[in-house]
Write a protein that holds these residues in place. Structure first.
Motif, short mmCIF file in Angstrom:
data_model
loop_
_atom_site.label_atom_id
_atom_site.label_comp_id
_atom_site.label_asym_id
_atom_site.label_seq_id
_atom_site.Cartn_x
_atom_site.Cartn_y
_atom_site.Cartn_z
N HIS A 254 0.61 -1.58 0.10
CA HIS A 254 0.16 0.47 0.28
C HIS A 254 0.83 1.27 -0.14
CE1 HIS A 254 -3.96 -2.34 1.99
NE2 HIS A 254 -3.67 -2.15 0.12
N GLY A 255 2.03 1.36 -0.72
CA GLY A 255 2.89 2.29 -0.89
C GLY A 255 2.66 2.97 -2.11
N VAL A 256 3.05 4.74 -1.36
CA VAL A 256 2.39 5.80 -2.99
C VAL A 256 2.95 4.73 -4.12
CG1 VAL A 256 4.66 7.03 -2.48
CG2 VAL A 256 2.11 8.00 -3.20
N GLU A 257 4.03 4.25 -4.26
CA GLU A 257 4.52 3.69 -5.79
C GLU A 257 4.13 2.24 -5.88
OE1 GLU A 257 7.18 1.95 -2.36
OE2 GLU A 257 6.19 3.73 -2.15
N ASP A 258 3.38 2.20 -5.40
CA ASP A 258 2.64 0.82 -5.77
C ASP A 258 1.11 1.19 -5.94
OD1 ASP A 258 4.59 -1.37 -4.70
OD2 ASP A 258 3.87 -0.55 -3.23
N PHE A 259 0.87 2.41 -6.40
CA PHE A 259 -0.93 2.77 -6.66
C PHE A 259 -0.56 2.64 -7.81
CE2 PHE A 259 -4.27 5.80 -7.08
CZ PHE A 259 -5.52 4.34 -6.44
N LEU A 260 -1.29 2.40 -8.36
CA LEU A 260 -1.19 2.88 -9.97
C LEU A 260 -2.39 3.60 -10.30
CD1 LEU A 260 -1.83 -1.59 -10.98
CD2 LEU A 260 0.04 0.05 -11.37
N VAL A 261 -1.66 4.69 -11.31
CA VAL A 261 -2.82 5.81 -11.69
C VAL A 261 -2.92 5.60 -12.76
CG1 VAL A 261 -2.68 8.67 -11.46
CG2 VAL A 261 -1.34 7.26 -9.67
N GLY A 262 -4.47 6.12 -13.59
CA GLY A 262 -5.49 6.17 -15.00
C GLY A 262 -6.18 7.25 -14.94
N PRO A 263 -6.79 7.56 -15.83
CA PRO A 263 -8.11 8.00 -15.57
C PRO A 263 -9.34 8.58 -14.73
CG PRO A 263 -7.04 8.29 -18.17
CD PRO A 263 -7.06 6.12 -16.80
N SER A 264 -9.50 6.75 -14.31
CA SER A 264 -10.26 6.53 -13.48
C SER A 264 -10.34 7.17 -11.82
CB SER A 264 -11.03 4.77 -13.49
OG SER A 264 -10.16 4.34 -13.40
N ASN A 265 -8.99 7.15 -11.46
CA ASN A 265 -8.93 7.62 -10.25
C ASN A 265 -7.52 8.92 -10.23
OD1 ASN A 265 -5.95 6.37 -11.08
ND2 ASN A 265 -6.42 4.80 -10.10
N GLU A 266 -7.23 9.88 -11.33
CA GLU A 266 -6.92 10.48 -11.18
C GLU A 266 -6.98 11.47 -10.64
OE1 GLU A 266 -4.85 11.80 -15.02
OE2 GLU A 266 -7.40 12.43 -15.67
N GLN A 267 -8.36 11.91 -10.38
CA GLN A 267 -8.37 12.97 -9.65
C GLN A 267 -8.97 13.04 -7.97
OE1 GLN A 267 -11.89 12.52 -7.86
NE2 GLN A 267 -12.92 15.01 -7.71
N ALA A 268 -9.28 11.67 -7.40
CA ALA A 268 -9.24 11.08 -5.97
C ALA A 268 -7.22 11.12 -5.73
CB ALA A 268 -10.13 9.55 -6.01
N TYR A 269 -6.49 10.20 -6.57
CA TYR A 269 -5.52 11.03 -6.96
C TYR A 269 -5.13 12.04 -6.04
CZ TYR A 269 -0.30 9.74 -6.35
OH TYR A 269 1.18 9.40 -6.25
N GLY A 270 -5.47 12.88 -7.43
CA GLY A 270 -4.72 14.08 -6.82
C GLY A 270 -5.35 14.73 -6.09
N LEU A 271 -6.22 15.06 -5.07
CA LEU A 271 -7.34 15.36 -4.60
C LEU A 271 -6.61 15.10 -2.74
CD1 LEU A 271 -11.05 15.76 -3.94
CD2 LEU A 271 -9.47 17.52 -4.32
#
Length: 232
Positions: free
Chosen positions: A23-40
């Motif tokens: 569950h590290g930040v380097e293990d999170f996969l960012v894509g169009p479906s979650n980039e808004q959530a990740y950005g917040l």
């Protein structure tokens, strides 16, 4: 003269052992479906309000994002079902807090209402995770529903094709399974397109691979997809 029967190869048993999900930040996969959530999540402590709602389907990565934020904010984490009035003063005394699965019963609504008021008064940040928006939680306390609706929302949508393939790869790696790209492609084309389906599929393939004592193959993947998702 006795007849010789070849020994029967023992069948492997599959046990539900815990998976080492990272569950590290380097293990999170960012894509169009979650980039808004990740950005917040990444924008903290510059959130537009004291509370943030993180909403997404089952298995979408809400716990992973919450863990990333909790590590950064030094936040405590508590399942919503374990919240009660007696814990409110202690929980509000911290600088940051994650309340997970707020849409799952039972939820002590007065306790959550008082907790939100107390954390706001102290300038603390609260991240609330759920599969749905507050209007669908069946809340009975109108003031609580009103406060929750005013909180900004970070939403995770179903995965696009690229993220789905990347998620399958990550789930296999988490289980230390080697799977070729052709098998990944066959899975992605035929499976239900959701985060939860990807986890169920990899779990089933892991167990079947262990039972048969073989690595995951394309034929095995096709078999499991047909079993889990007959309508796809």
């Amino acid at each position: 003269m006795s007849s010789f029967e070849p020994p029967v190869k023992p069948r492997q048993l599959a046990f539900d052992l815990p998976v080492d999900a990272r569950h590290g930040v380097e293990d999170f996969l960012v894509g169009p479906s979650n980039e808004q959530a990740y950005g917040l999540i990444e924008s903290w402590p510059g959130w537009p309000a004291s509370w943030l709602r993180l909403v997404g389907p089952e298995g979408a990565g809400k716990t992973h994002l919450a863990a990333i934020w909790a590590a950064r904010a030094h936040a405590w984490t508590l399942p919503a079902a374990e919240l009660d009035e007696a814990k409110v003063p202690h929980l509000a005394s911290g600088g940051a807090l994650v309340i997970e699965d707020c849409d799952r019963a039972p939820l002590d609504e007065p306790a959550l209402f008082h907790l939100l008021n107390a954390t706001k008064a102290r300038g603390a940040s609260v991240l609330l995770t759920a599969r749905t928006e507050p209007g669908q939680w069946g809340l009975k306390v109108p003031d609580l529903l009103s406060r929750l609706r005013l909180a900004p929302q970070a939403e995770i949508a179903p995965p696009d094709d690229a993220l789905l393939r990347a998620l399958l790869v990550k789930l296999f790696v988490d289980r230390q399974l080697i799977v070729d790209t052709g098998t990944i492609e066959a899975l992605a084309l035929r499976m239900e397109r959701s985060f939860a389906a990807a986890r169920d599929l990899v779990d089933a393939l892991d167990k079947l691979s262990l039972e048969r004592g073989r690595r995951v193959t394309r034929a095995m993947a096709t078999e499991v997809v047909a079993s889990l998702f007959p309508d796809e």
